[in-house]
Design an enzyme around this catalytic site. Structure first.
Site, PDB file in Angstrom:
ATOM      1  N   LYS A   1      41.667  58.551  41.147  1.00 11.07           N
ATOM      2  CA  LYS A   1      42.014  57.772  39.951  1.00 11.07           C
ATOM      3  C   LYS A   1      40.808  57.786  39.024  1.00 11.07           C
ATOM      4  O   LYS A   1      39.840  57.045  39.220  1.00 11.07           O
ATOM      5  CB  LYS A   1      42.381  56.324  40.284  1.00 11.07           C
ATOM      6  CG  LYS A   1      43.014  55.655  39.071  1.00 11.07           C
ATOM      7  CD  LYS A   1      42.876  54.153  39.034  1.00 11.07           C
ATOM      8  CE  LYS A   1      41.615  53.663  38.397  1.00 11.07           C
ATOM      9  NZ  LYS A   1      41.412  53.971  36.973  1.00 11.07           N
TER      10      LYS A   1
ATOM     11  N   ARG B   1      39.585  55.581  30.620  1.00 11.06           N
ATOM     12  CA  ARG B   1      39.015  55.827  29.299  1.00 11.06           C
ATOM     13  C   ARG B   1      38.610  57.286  29.106  1.00 11.06           C
ATOM     14  O   ARG B   1      38.469  57.746  27.975  1.00 11.06           O
ATOM     15  CB  ARG B   1      37.802  54.920  29.100  1.00 11.06           C
ATOM     16  CG  ARG B   1      38.238  53.459  29.147  1.00 11.06           C
ATOM     17  CD  ARG B   1      37.153  52.560  28.687  1.00 11.06           C
ATOM     18  NE  ARG B   1      36.419  52.005  29.823  1.00 11.06           N
ATOM     19  CZ  ARG B   1      35.627  50.947  29.727  1.00 11.06           C
ATOM     20  NH1 ARG B   1      35.448  50.372  28.577  1.00 11.06           N
ATOM     21  NH2 ARG B   1      35.007  50.495  30.784  1.00 11.06           N
TER      22      ARG B   1
ATOM     23  N   SER C   1      31.535  48.950  37.906  1.00 11.14           N
ATOM     24  CA  SER C   1      30.877  47.649  37.723  1.00 11.14           C
ATOM     25  C   SER C   1      30.911  46.816  39.010  1.00 11.14           C
ATOM     26  O   SER C   1      31.738  47.053  39.899  1.00 11.14           O
ATOM     27  CB  SER C   1      31.592  46.874  36.618  1.00 11.14           C
ATOM     28  OG  SER C   1      32.909  46.592  37.041  1.00 11.14           O
TER      29      SER C   1
ATOM     30  N   CYS D   1      23.922  54.395  35.012  1.00 14.36           N
ATOM     31  CA  CYS D   1      23.540  53.394  36.010  1.00 14.36           C
ATOM     32  C   CYS D   1      22.086  53.571  36.402  1.00 14.36           C
ATOM     33  O   CYS D   1      21.488  52.678  36.990  1.00 14.36           O
ATOM     34  CB  CYS D   1      24.416  53.507  37.241  1.00 14.36           C
ATOM     35  SG  CYS D   1      24.133  55.013  38.137  1.00 14.36           S
TER      36      CYS D   1
ATOM     37  N   GLU E   1      23.237  43.262  33.161  1.00 14.14           N
ATOM     38  CA  GLU E   1      23.165  44.701  32.895  1.00 14.14           C
ATOM     39  C   GLU E   1      23.696  44.907  31.477  1.00 14.14           C
ATOM     40  O   GLU E   1      24.856  44.573  31.199  1.00 14.14           O
ATOM     41  CB  GLU E   1      24.042  45.460  33.901  1.00 14.14           C
ATOM     42  CG  GLU E   1      24.020  46.960  33.667  1.00 14.14           C
ATOM     43  CD  GLU E   1      24.984  47.724  34.591  1.00 14.14           C
ATOM     44  OE1 GLU E   1      26.062  47.202  34.921  1.00 14.14           O
ATOM     45  OE2 GLU E   1      24.634  48.863  34.943  1.00 14.14           O
TER      46      GLU E   1
HETATM   47  P1  NAD Z   1      34.501  49.532  35.600  1.00 17.14           P
HETATM   48  O1  NAD Z   1      34.222  48.768  36.831  1.00 17.14           O
HETATM   49  O2  NAD Z   1      35.000  48.810  34.407  1.00 17.14           O
HETATM   50  O3  NAD Z   1      35.569  50.685  35.912  1.00 17.14           O
HETATM   51  C1  NAD Z   1      35.435  51.531  37.045  1.00 17.14           C
HETATM   52  C2  NAD Z   1      36.817  51.787  37.645  1.00 17.14           C
HETATM   53  O4  NAD Z   1      37.343  50.566  38.164  1.00 17.14           O
HETATM   54  C3  NAD Z   1      37.817  52.312  36.628  1.00 17.14           C
HETATM   55  O5  NAD Z   1      38.544  53.354  37.229  1.00 17.14           O
HETATM   56  C4  NAD Z   1      38.680  51.098  36.305  1.00 17.14           C
HETATM   57  O6  NAD Z   1      40.021  51.447  36.063  1.00 17.14           O
HETATM   58  C5  NAD Z   1      38.583  50.241  37.541  1.00 17.14           C
HETATM   59  N1  NAD Z   1      38.507  48.799  37.216  1.00 17.14           N
HETATM   60  C6  NAD Z   1      37.915  48.217  36.140  1.00 17.14           C
HETATM   61  N2  NAD Z   1      37.989  46.879  36.209  1.00 17.14           N
HETATM   62  C7  NAD Z   1      38.636  46.588  37.344  1.00 17.14           C
HETATM   63  C8  NAD Z   1      39.003  45.367  37.995  1.00 17.14           C
HETATM   64  N3  NAD Z   1      38.722  44.180  37.448  1.00 17.14           N
HETATM   65  N4  NAD Z   1      39.654  45.449  39.150  1.00 17.14           N
HETATM   66  C9  NAD Z   1      39.938  46.633  39.708  1.00 17.14           C
HETATM   67  N5  NAD Z   1      39.616  47.822  39.146  1.00 17.14           N
HETATM   68  C10 NAD Z   1      38.963  47.808  37.989  1.00 17.14           C
HETATM   69  O7  NAD Z   1      33.160  50.333  35.250  1.00 17.14           O
HETATM   70  P2  NAD Z   1      32.871  51.207  33.954  1.00 17.14           P
HETATM   71  O8  NAD Z   1      32.717  50.298  32.789  1.00 17.14           O
HETATM   72  O9  NAD Z   1      33.843  52.327  33.868  1.00 17.14           O
HETATM   73  O10 NAD Z   1      31.459  51.853  34.360  1.00 17.14           O
HETATM   74  C11 NAD Z   1      30.226  51.224  34.069  1.00 17.14           C
HETATM   75  C12 NAD Z   1      29.644  50.539  35.296  1.00 17.14           C
HETATM   76  O11 NAD Z   1      29.532  51.466  36.364  1.00 17.14           O
HETATM   77  C13 NAD Z   1      28.234  50.014  35.076  1.00 17.14           C
HETATM   78  O12 NAD Z   1      28.116  48.756  35.684  1.00 17.14           O
HETATM   79  C14 NAD Z   1      27.358  51.036  35.789  1.00 17.14           C
HETATM   80  O13 NAD Z   1      26.106  50.560  36.225  1.00 17.14           O
HETATM   81  C15 NAD Z   1      28.232  51.402  36.922  1.00 17.14           C
HETATM   82  N6  NAD Z   1      27.876  52.693  37.484  1.00 17.14           N
HETATM   83  C16 NAD Z   1      27.254  52.709  38.695  1.00 17.14           C
HETATM   84  C17 NAD Z   1      26.860  53.913  39.243  1.00 17.14           C
HETATM   85  C18 NAD Z   1      26.166  53.958  40.569  1.00 17.14           C
HETATM   86  O14 NAD Z   1      26.139  55.022  41.190  1.00 17.14           O
HETATM   87  N7  NAD Z   1      25.615  52.848  41.050  1.00 17.14           N
HETATM   88  C19 NAD Z   1      27.119  55.112  38.570  1.00 17.14           C
HETATM   89  C20 NAD Z   1      27.776  55.047  37.343  1.00 17.14           C
HETATM   90  C21 NAD Z   1      28.151  53.828  36.810  1.00 17.14           C
END
Ligand code: NAD
Length: 519
Positions: free
Chosen positions: A196, A200, A249, A304, A404
């Protein structure tokens, strides 16, 4: 093929190039080897972050479609898990070449949907490609262990086996690299995979799926669904799914970790970060300033592993004016424009959030050394741009330090000693990455031993490990036991069987039952 995917004059039955009755192209589902239009009535718009023009729509897959996808994975598992490891290896050898050949096309798709500069988008693909290349070593990576003659005529050996259907849930910020941390490693181990992508930025995953099919992956070994919460809950709950890889996140990652684990699945959850760069007064000034600026503002801070927080130790604080000047020289522009250094943020909501965090810093007493909020990008006035911003005199109690920010904002703290800097970092809940800038080996060694962060750079601002190692973020940045890629990635996607066997010579017969525990 990929050229035609991006060329609106030659629509294909795939991904964003297949047009529905609406004017914007729709993203397909990938089910059982076919790119199919969703029957859903719920769609999410995809915007170009540099203009906010709608460039596509992505479906929220229906329950029936998600069930069809996971059933396809389950059916394919039977034969894929028994396909010889050499055949699986050959598919990924062809796959890495296809990715390499099409890196420009993949990058264009990333810039269109995600906004980052084309050069940075190529880096995004390249770091994912390295994981695919590593997956091609599977014949060594999956070796088991043997210990002969543990007692008379008895040997013990282990082998690694796939675990079943695995699923990946990806974030928006690395549309190529992060999906490529997931399904190639899972699949080369013999699992089938339900992906999945972020709703976006789904386009890049669709192109990668088509390439994997062209490389020879059988129907059903990879399926792709789209959506948000309902798709995530489906993955957490479906009993056929044995493992979940999540990156995103903390809010989503902790929820998925809890719900997936409760349902008996393995879950690895990589989450948010607040990465500190410690600047020692003995550091190479020119290198350090350039590295800080690149790591804080590259990808508009939406990494990240961005160095979003700097701690200047002792008199290195005198370098701040030069840091500000160097940051001012970065070019903020649409990612596909020549010379662009900093692209837009993903959405207007992200821009508002980043701007309000900057404002909170000002109101809570930080010193605004560089303000990117009023940046004017000619020709892209509707884009989600924020220019490089630096907040000085920040303290650990301020909201801009605690949250963050995930934007082009560097918060700057000061410390009198290395010990003070280490103690500050170890009190921060995140443990994803950090870097120290110094020319003193003993200082670097002390830092790497005492700082409680999973990935450390010594004069390296963004120490993302290459795929022969693992991505070892820790504390509040990770939930789970085994990390992504490297040896740990293979462990995550496999289970171990241990065989103890005895082959006695014909004349050495067991003559009576042994009722005590065998020793
Ligand atoms: P996000 O959590 O909003 O989305 C990630 C995925 O989770 C998406 O596929 C989305 O559809 C799903 N999702 C979003 N909100 C959800 C919820 N409430 N319940 C269930 N599923 C949900 O993250 P983002 O905005 O796409 O990415 C940015 C974040 O990812 C930042 O916090 C960044 O630090 C983190 N990140 C971490 C790493 C790492 O390896 N630690 C790498 C890249 C990004």
């Amino acid at each position: 093929l990929l050229r035609s995917l991006l060329n609106k004059k030659a629509p294909l039955q795939l991904g964003r190039m297949c047009y529905s009755s609406s004017s914007s192209p729709t993203t397909k589902l990938f089910i059982d080897g076919k790119f199919v239009e969703s029957n859903t009535s719920e769609w999410i718009e995809i915007h170009n972050p540099a203009t906010n023009v709608v460039v596509g729509r992505v479906p929220k897959a229906t329950q029936e479609e998600m069930l069809a996808a996971v059933d396809s994975c389950s059916r394919a598992f039977k034969s894929w898990s028994e396909t010889s490891i050499l055949s699986r290896q050959q598919i990924f050898l062809r796959y890495q070449q296809l990715i390499k050949d099409n890196i420009k096309e993949l990058s264009k798709m990333i810039t269109l949907e995600q906004g980052k500069t084309l050069a940075d988008a190529e880096g995004d693909v390249f770091r994912g490609l390295q994981v695919v290349e590593h997956a091609c070593s599977i014949t060594s990576l999956m070796l088991g262990e043997t210990l002969p003659s543990i007692t008379k005529d008895m040997d013990t050996y282990t082998y690694r086996l796939p675990i079943g259907v695995c699923a990946g849930i990806a974030p928006f910020n690395f549309p190529a690299m992060i999906p490529l941390w997931m399904f190639p490693i899972g699949m080369v181990c013999g699992n089938t995979y339900l992906m999945k992508p972020s709703e976006r930025v789904p386009g890049c995953t669709m192109l990668l799926a088509k390439m994997l099919q062209d490389a020879g992956a059988p129907d059903g070994t990879l399926n792709i669904i789209h959506g948000q919460h309902a798709a995530v809950n489906f993955i957490c709950d479906h009993p056929a799914i044995k493992a979940i890889s999540f990156v995103g996140s903390n809010q989503a990652g902790e929820y998925i970790y809890e719900r997936g684990s409760k349902n008996g699945k393995r879950v690895q959850s990589n989450m948010g970060a607040k990465n500190h760069g410690v600047v020692m007064p003995d550091a190479n000034k020119e290198n350090t300033i350039n590295q800080l600026v690149g790591a804080a503002f590259g990808a508009a801070g939406q990494r990240c592993m961005a160095l979003s927080t700097a701690i200047f130790v002792g008199e290195s604080r005198d370098w701040l004016p030069e840091l500000v000047e160097r940051s001012k020289s970065l070019c903020v522009n649409a990612g596909d424009q020549p010379g662009a250094d900093v692209g837009p943020l993903i959405s207007p909501e992200a821009k508002n959030r980043v701007e309000s965090l900057i404002q909170s810093g000002v109101e809570e007493g930080a010193k605004l050394l560089l303000d990117g909020r009023k940046v004017n990008v000619k020709g892209y006035e509707n884009g989600n741009f924020v220019g490089p911003t630096i907040l000085g005199k920040v303290t650990p109690e301020m909201t801009c330090y605690k949250e963050e920010i995930f934007g082009p904002v560097l918060v700057v703290l000061e410390a009198d000693s290395l010990d003070e800097a280490i103690s500050l970092i170890n009190r921060n809940p995140y443990g994803n990455g950090t870097a120290i800038f110094t020319t003193n080996g003993a200082t670097a060694r002390k830092y790497t031993h005492e700082v409680d962060v999973g990935q450390i750079g010594v004069n390296v601002p963004i120490p993302v490990p290459l795929p022969m190692f693992s991505f070892t973020g820790s504390r509040g940045s990770f939930r789970g036991d085994t990390n992504f890629y490297g040896k740990q990635g293979i462990q995550f996607y496999t289970q171990v069987k241990t065989v103890t066997s005895q082959w006695k010579a014909e004349d050495a017969t067991v003559t009576s039952p042994a009722v005590t525990m065998p020793t």
